[in-house]
Structure formats: C-alpha cells, structure tokens
Design a protein around this motif. Structure first.
Motif, short mmCIF file in Angstrom:
data_model
loop_
_atom_site.label_atom_id
_atom_site.label_comp_id
_atom_site.label_asym_id
_atom_site.label_seq_id
_atom_site.Cartn_x
_atom_site.Cartn_y
_atom_site.Cartn_z
N ALA A 246 -5.77 17.28 -6.59
CA ALA A 246 -4.77 16.86 -5.53
C ALA A 246 -5.77 16.81 -4.32
O ALA A 246 -5.98 17.82 -3.60
CB ALA A 246 -3.79 18.00 -5.41
N SER A 247 -6.29 15.75 -4.35
CA SER A 247 -7.10 15.43 -3.15
C SER A 247 -6.73 14.03 -2.20
O SER A 247 -6.46 13.17 -2.88
CB SER A 247 -8.54 15.57 -3.37
N VAL A 248 -7.41 13.95 -1.23
CA VAL A 248 -7.03 12.58 -0.40
C VAL A 248 -7.91 11.43 -0.95
O VAL A 248 -7.67 10.45 -1.28
CB VAL A 248 -7.45 12.70 1.10
N TRP B 259 1.04 11.10 6.95
CA TRP B 259 2.11 11.69 5.80
C TRP B 259 1.64 11.89 4.41
O TRP B 259 2.03 12.76 3.53
CB TRP B 259 3.32 10.94 5.78
N VAL B 260 0.66 11.18 3.91
CA VAL B 260 -0.14 11.25 2.66
C VAL B 260 -0.98 12.49 2.45
O VAL B 260 -0.84 13.18 1.35
CB VAL B 260 -1.00 9.86 2.35
N VAL B 261 -1.37 12.69 3.70
CA VAL B 261 -2.48 13.85 3.76
C VAL B 261 -1.58 15.24 3.72
O VAL B 261 -1.79 16.27 2.91
CB VAL B 261 -3.17 13.98 5.00
N ARG B 262 -0.28 15.07 4.56
CA ARG B 262 0.50 16.24 4.44
C ARG B 262 1.24 16.53 3.02
O ARG B 262 1.36 17.73 2.58
CB ARG B 262 1.69 15.99 5.39
N ARG B 263 1.52 15.18 2.42
CA ARG B 263 2.07 15.57 0.92
C ARG B 263 0.97 16.08 0.11
O ARG B 263 1.27 16.82 -0.92
CB ARG B 263 2.49 14.26 0.39
N ILE B 264 -0.25 15.76 0.02
CA ILE B 264 -1.30 16.36 -0.78
C ILE B 264 -1.48 17.63 -0.54
O ILE B 264 -1.75 18.55 -1.37
CB ILE B 264 -2.60 15.59 -0.44
N GLY C 40 -10.44 7.20 4.95
CA GLY C 40 -10.26 7.10 6.46
C GLY C 40 -8.89 6.71 6.84
O GLY C 40 -8.33 6.94 7.62
N LEU C 41 -8.45 5.68 6.18
CA LEU C 41 -7.01 4.97 6.23
C LEU C 41 -6.12 5.88 6.09
O LEU C 41 -5.06 5.82 7.07
CB LEU C 41 -6.95 3.99 5.38
N LEU C 42 -6.18 6.95 5.18
CA LEU C 42 -5.17 7.82 4.82
C LEU C 42 -4.85 9.12 6.16
O LEU C 42 -4.10 9.75 6.27
CB LEU C 42 -5.41 8.74 3.67
N TYR C 43 -6.08 9.07 7.10
CA TYR C 43 -6.01 9.76 8.22
C TYR C 43 -5.65 9.14 9.49
O TYR C 43 -5.24 9.88 10.45
CB TYR C 43 -7.43 10.50 8.34
N THR C 44 -5.08 7.76 9.56
CA THR C 44 -4.57 7.24 10.51
C THR C 44 -3.13 7.72 10.84
O THR C 44 -2.54 8.44 9.93
CB THR C 44 -4.61 5.76 10.48
N LEU D 280 0.86 -1.32 0.16
CA LEU D 280 -0.04 0.02 -0.01
C LEU D 280 0.89 1.28 -0.07
O LEU D 280 0.62 2.30 -0.76
CB LEU D 280 -0.96 -0.11 1.14
N THR D 281 1.96 1.37 0.79
CA THR D 281 2.94 2.32 0.65
C THR D 281 3.53 2.53 -0.77
O THR D 281 3.33 3.77 -1.23
CB THR D 281 4.03 2.15 1.67
N VAL D 282 3.68 1.64 -1.22
CA VAL D 282 4.27 1.77 -2.84
C VAL D 282 3.33 2.16 -3.72
O VAL D 282 3.31 3.35 -4.44
CB VAL D 282 4.71 0.45 -3.25
N ALA D 283 2.00 1.88 -3.39
CA ALA D 283 0.97 2.50 -4.31
C ALA D 283 0.51 3.82 -4.20
O ALA D 283 0.37 4.57 -4.79
CB ALA D 283 -0.23 1.45 -4.12
N LEU D 284 0.70 4.15 -2.59
CA LEU D 284 0.36 5.50 -2.35
C LEU D 284 1.48 6.64 -2.99
O LEU D 284 1.15 7.56 -3.41
CB LEU D 284 0.29 5.74 -0.94
N ARG D 285 2.67 6.10 -2.97
CA ARG D 285 3.68 6.89 -3.25
C ARG D 285 3.55 7.00 -4.81
O ARG D 285 3.81 8.24 -5.42
CB ARG D 285 5.02 6.41 -3.20
N ALA D 286 3.09 6.01 -5.64
CA ALA D 286 3.01 5.90 -6.99
C ALA D 286 1.90 7.23 -7.30
O ALA D 286 1.84 7.64 -8.14
CB ALA D 286 2.71 4.69 -7.59
#
Length: 160
Positions: free
Chosen positions: A35-37, A58-63, A49-53, A16-22
């Motif tokens: 550019a949205s969650v 860090w995904v939300v901050r990058r967005i 919701g998973l992205l707010y755990t 999932l980390t790889v998929a999120l980074r991609a």
C-alpha cells in the motif's frame, strides 16, 4: 485552449482517474501488494509526483486509509490468534463464538433498521406538520395584515 485540446485533456484526466481507482481497488483487495504511492503510480502508469498534486491528492489519502485498515486488521489477527490459543477447544470454539456474535449482530442490525424506518416515518410526519403549521401561520399573518389595513403587523415587527 481549443475545445478539442480541452476535451482531450479531460478525456486523459478521466482515463487516469479510472486507472487510479482500479489500482487502489486492487491494492485494497490484495494484501500482497504494497500500500504505497509508488505502487499506485506503477499500476496506473503515472509519476508519483502527479499523485501529490491538488487534483490527485485524494489517492494519497486513500493509500493512508488502506495502510491504516491493514494495520488494524493485522492487530486484530494478532489478538485473535492469541485469544485462540487461550480459548479452550481452540479454533472450533472460536468459530462457534464468532457465529454466535454474527447472529447477534445480524439481529441488532435488523432491529436498528426497523428503528431507522420508524424515525424516518416520524421525520416525514413532522416535516408535513411543520409545513402545514407554516402555511397556517402565513395565512393568519395575511389575515391580520388585511384586517388591520396592513400597518399593525409591520409596526409590531419594527418595534420588536
């Protein structure tokens, strides 16, 4: 938890980390993607919701960073467009000005790299000098301790 389950969980976390980074990379490079969650969640096949755990915040901050960069870019494009209308000669003159600025920045960068190398060399020399001084200080303290029978230095430091 058994080692097999833990390994499976770690593997899925990594996938999932790889998929999120991609997904983030694709959003960063394609201004047509929002550019949205929600967009990241769709692209990585996970819930918003998973992205707010804690592990994925860090995904939300990058967005948010991507949104900020896009706003800055849009602002610059708008300002440059207004300037292009003001510049005599229009786009060709602006292009020539940008090329001159690019050349100037290139030379400034080159000079700064030279200064950085010189500072790093000086830092290395100072580090060597410091180490040598510390070794000399240690040797002198040992010599004073041996010469005074080991008491003089301790008495002086206790009284300080």
């Amino acid at each position: 938890m058994t080692p097999e389950l833990e390994q499976d969980r770690d593997s899925k976390f990594h996938e999932l980390t790889v998929a999120l980074r991609a997904a983030l990379q694709q959003i960063r490079t394609d201004p047509g993607l929002p550019a949205s969650v929600a967009q990241v969640a769709r692209m990585a096949s996970c819930s918003r919701g998973l992205l707010y755990t804690d592990d994925r915040r860090w995904v939300v901050r990058r967005i948010e960073k991507i949104k900020k960069l896009r706003r800055l870019r849009d602002k610059k494009v708008h300002e440059n467009g207004a300037e292009a209308d003001k510049v005599e000669g229009g786009v060709p003159a602006q292009l020539a000005a940008m090329r001159r600025e690019n050349a100037q920045l290139f030379h400034e960068c080159k000079a700064l790299k030279g200064e950085l190398r010189a500072a790093q060399d000086e830092n290395e020399q100072l580090s060597r000098n410091l180490k040598s001084s510390e070794e000399q200080l240690y040797a002198l303290r040992e010599e004073v301790r041996r010469a005074s029978g080991g008491d003089a230095f301790r008495r002086r430091t206790k009284g300080s």
